[in-house]
Design an enzyme around this catalytic site. Structure first.
Site, PDB file in Angstrom:
ATOM      1  N   ASP A   1      12.925  72.093 150.564  1.00  0.00           N
ATOM      2  CA  ASP A   1      11.564  71.725 150.953  1.00  0.00           C
ATOM      3  C   ASP A   1      11.528  70.199 151.087  1.00  0.00           C
ATOM      4  O   ASP A   1      11.645  69.484 150.081  1.00  0.00           O
ATOM      5  CB  ASP A   1      10.601  72.226 149.849  1.00  0.00           C
ATOM      6  CG  ASP A   1       9.144  71.985 150.195  1.00  0.00           C
ATOM      7  OD1 ASP A   1       8.872  71.088 151.022  1.00  0.00           O
ATOM      8  OD2 ASP A   1       8.285  72.678 149.613  1.00  0.00           O
ATOM      9  N   HIS A   2      11.352  69.737 152.305  1.00  0.00           N
ATOM     10  CA  HIS A   2      11.461  68.289 152.552  1.00  0.00           C
ATOM     11  C   HIS A   2      10.283  67.515 151.962  1.00  0.00           C
ATOM     12  O   HIS A   2      10.313  66.291 151.858  1.00  0.00           O
ATOM     13  CB  HIS A   2      11.565  68.044 154.063  1.00  0.00           C
ATOM     14  CG  HIS A   2      12.354  66.813 154.402  1.00  0.00           C
ATOM     15  ND1 HIS A   2      12.715  65.854 153.470  1.00  0.00           N
ATOM     16  CD2 HIS A   2      12.884  66.370 155.589  1.00  0.00           C
ATOM     17  CE1 HIS A   2      13.392  64.890 154.059  1.00  0.00           C
ATOM     18  NE2 HIS A   2      13.521  65.184 155.347  1.00  0.00           N
ATOM     19  N   ARG A   3       9.244  68.231 151.531  1.00  0.00           N
ATOM     20  CA  ARG A   3       8.142  67.523 150.862  1.00  0.00           C
ATOM     21  C   ARG A   3       8.588  67.049 149.484  1.00  0.00           C
ATOM     22  O   ARG A   3       8.038  66.121 148.919  1.00  0.00           O
ATOM     23  CB  ARG A   3       6.926  68.456 150.693  1.00  0.00           C
ATOM     24  CG  ARG A   3       6.268  68.847 152.005  1.00  0.00           C
ATOM     25  CD  ARG A   3       5.243  69.926 151.782  1.00  0.00           C
ATOM     26  NE  ARG A   3       5.834  71.152 151.221  1.00  0.00           N
ATOM     27  CZ  ARG A   3       5.136  72.233 150.882  1.00  0.00           C
ATOM     28  NH1 ARG A   3       3.817  72.246 151.039  1.00  0.00           N
ATOM     29  NH2 ARG A   3       5.740  73.285 150.392  1.00  0.00           N
TER      30      ARG A   3
ATOM     31  N   PRO B   1       8.186  72.908 155.014  1.00  0.00           N
ATOM     32  CA  PRO B   1       9.045  72.189 155.974  1.00  0.00           C
ATOM     33  C   PRO B   1      10.503  72.266 155.519  1.00  0.00           C
ATOM     34  O   PRO B   1      10.918  71.567 154.596  1.00  0.00           O
ATOM     35  CB  PRO B   1       8.504  70.748 155.930  1.00  0.00           C
ATOM     36  CG  PRO B   1       7.740  70.636 154.662  1.00  0.00           C
ATOM     37  CD  PRO B   1       7.369  71.999 154.185  1.00  0.00           C
TER      38      PRO B   1
ATOM     39  N   ILE C   1      12.244  67.209 148.424  1.00  0.00           N
ATOM     40  CA  ILE C   1      13.639  66.749 148.361  1.00  0.00           C
ATOM     41  C   ILE C   1      13.975  65.957 149.618  1.00  0.00           C
ATOM     42  O   ILE C   1      13.692  66.381 150.739  1.00  0.00           O
ATOM     43  CB  ILE C   1      14.573  67.980 148.221  1.00  0.00           C
ATOM     44  CG1 ILE C   1      14.306  68.660 146.866  1.00  0.00           C
ATOM     45  CG2 ILE C   1      16.036  67.585 148.346  1.00  0.00           C
ATOM     46  CD1 ILE C   1      14.749  70.082 146.798  1.00  0.00           C
TER      47      ILE C   1
END
Ligand code: CAO
Length: 468
Positions: free
Chosen positions: A440-442, A261, A444
């Site tokens: 990577d929004h998982r 993501p 950061i």
């Protein structure tokens, strides 16, 4: 002297008074059986008339523009010894198997090709063990979406009849289910060669593999199927296979784009002073000294930000119990994208934290040169903990780079330009470098990403911070 034999136009179906459009032979030429002697163009097809046997052309009886029908003399040939056997073989096969005679003349002399054809066709096979042309054609017909009908309409002679190809190539294409109208020939006068048909089938097979992957993915995600368009219906097309680098990079990019993501944080860094320092260093350095590039300073500044925000220098990993962990790396190996003629490659400079700007610049130059010459070793492209993609030398204001898995972020850099910046009650021209950080929004959060790029911008503005 060998026996002299006249070669006549064979049975060419219902065609009468067909114009000769090309004569391929000259008096004295050595001709092998199956070599095209002349080409005819009817209103339905371009037909090559092949030599029925090997020999030396003694006299040519036709010229371009003549109109010919079955039985018209083409040439007188002197048979070589080998040719005598071939001529007899042709006669015998006609005598023994009259019922097998093909419907039109294009196929009369083709049987000798079949073994060779079967071999080349088996090379085009995917993983399956079958070797016949039929199985490939069948597989192709099953795999190619039905809307792409003109690709597999080759059995309909009216579709590919205008294509400039010899009888053996026509038959080869027919057996594979290929529409010759979709192929641009690489032979003289754009004549379609067997290799052109093979290249076309190869390109189609890889397209089919890609399509079936897409179809599987679309089904899993409940997406609409990928649009199937017969581009040739809308205008001329050229089919080009992707370079090996592009195929490998493409598969990686596709996976990374789908599985991570991504969010991209944009920022700007005032690099006016840094650029002045860089220019000064480059002019005062000795002549043979390495050129200090912006990218080498950027790498140095980046290390300061990665040390301050370690989760950017990390990877997601599952432990033996299936739990997801974050592996924070205490090494700083920085990958950088290099644009080469064959596609994108990413060499890696190891232990950037332990190197000075000059050493980094030297290594950057060497690795980029190796990349462009295709001389990078696999070990020189492995182990990156973070990647930079710089389009600064090319242009653009911002972009959204794709993360290089299993890394968790990538820094994109665009072209620095002078902008009016408001400072101490006035606008002053400052050189501003655009930063595009995809993360990577998982792993950061948006706030962490904004802090990271702000910090990096500060360091680039005042490189002394990199020393702290
Ligand atoms: N802003 C303004 N000018 C810049 C700049 C920036 N951000 N970055 C580089 N430049 C200038 C350089 O100073 C140089 O000018 P001078 O010769 O006057 O000094 C010129 O642009 C060319 O630089 P360069 O691109 O050759 O050198 P580099 O060290 O900046 O980059 C490399 C090296 C290997 C990163 C680059 O050549 C390259 O291949 N970039 C493309 C990467 C890419 O394709 N990324 C996309 C990936 S996503 O598809």
């Amino acid at each position: 002297m060998g026996e002299l034999k006249t070669v006549f136009i064979p049975d060419i179906g219902d065609f009468e008074d067909v114009p000769v459009i090309e004569v391929f032979i000259k008096a004295g030429s050595q001709v092998n059986a199956e070599d095209p002697l002349i080409a005819l163009e009817s209103d339905k097809a371009t037909i090559d008339i092949p030599a029925p046997f090997s020999g030396v052309v003694k006299e040519i009886k036709v010229k371009s523009g003549d109109k010919v029908s079955e039985g018209t003399a083409i040439a007188i040939m002197e048979l070589t010894e080998k040719a005598t056997d071939e001529a007899e073989a042709v006669e015998e096969s006609k005598d023994v198997e009259p019922s097998n005679k093909p419907e039109n003349s294009e196929e009369v002399v083709l049987d000798k090709d079949s073994e060779e054809q079967a071999q080349s066709q088996s090379q085009l096979q995917p993983a399956k063990n079958t070797t016949t042309a039929e199985s490939i054609a069948e597989a192709e017909q099953k795999k190619i979406p039905q809307t792409d009908s003109s690709v597999i309409a080759a059995c309909d002679e009216t579709v590919s009849s205008k294509a400039h190809a010899g009888p053996s190539v026509r038959r080869f294409a027919r057996e594979l289910g290929v529409n010759l109208d979709l192929i641009t020939g690489s032979g003289p006068k754009q004549r379609i060669l067997k290799e052109d048909v093979q290249a076309f089938v190869k390109a189609k097979l890889s397209q089919v593999q890609m399509d079936s992957k897409n179809t599987g993915m679309a089904a899993a995600l409940d997406l609409l199927p990928w649009p199937q368009v017969d581009f040739a219906k809308h205008g001329p097309v050229e089919i080009k296979s992707l370079s090996r680098i592009k195929q490998i990079a493409g598969a990686n990019l596709y996976r990374n784009w789908i599985m991570i993501p991504h969010v991209t944080q944009f920022d700007e860094a005032d690099i006016t002073d840094l650029e002045a320092l860089r220019k000064e260093s480059n002019t005062t350095e000795k002549k043979d000294a390495v050129k200090l590039t912006l990218l080498s300073f950027l790498m140095k500044a980046l290390i300061a930000s990665l040390k301050k925000f370690p989760e950017f220098n990390a990877s997601l990993d599952k432990n033996a119990n299936g739990e997801t962990n974050l592996v924070i790396k205490r090494y700083y190996h920085i990958g950088f994208a290099v644009d080469t003629a064959n596609g994108l490659v990413v060499p890696v400079i190891r232990d950037v934290d332990q190197k000075g700007v000059v050493a980094i610049a030297r290594e950057l130059g060497e690795l980029a040169a190796f990349a462009r010459e295709g001389k990078l070793k696999p070990t020189q492209m492995q182990g990156a903990s973070f990647t930079i993609s710089s389009l600064g030398g090319v242009g653009g204001t911002a972009f959204t780079p794709i993360i290089n898995a299993p890394e968790v972020a990538i820094l994109g850099v665009s072209k620095a330009v002078y902008k009016p910046i408001y400072r101490e009650n006035q606008f002053v021209p400052r050189l501003v470098l655009p930063l595009s950080l995809s993360y990577d929004h998982r792993v950061i959060d948006g706030a962490a990403a904004a802090r990271f790029t702000s910090h990096l911008a500060e360091v680039l503005t005042d490189m002394r911070l990199a020393l702290l």
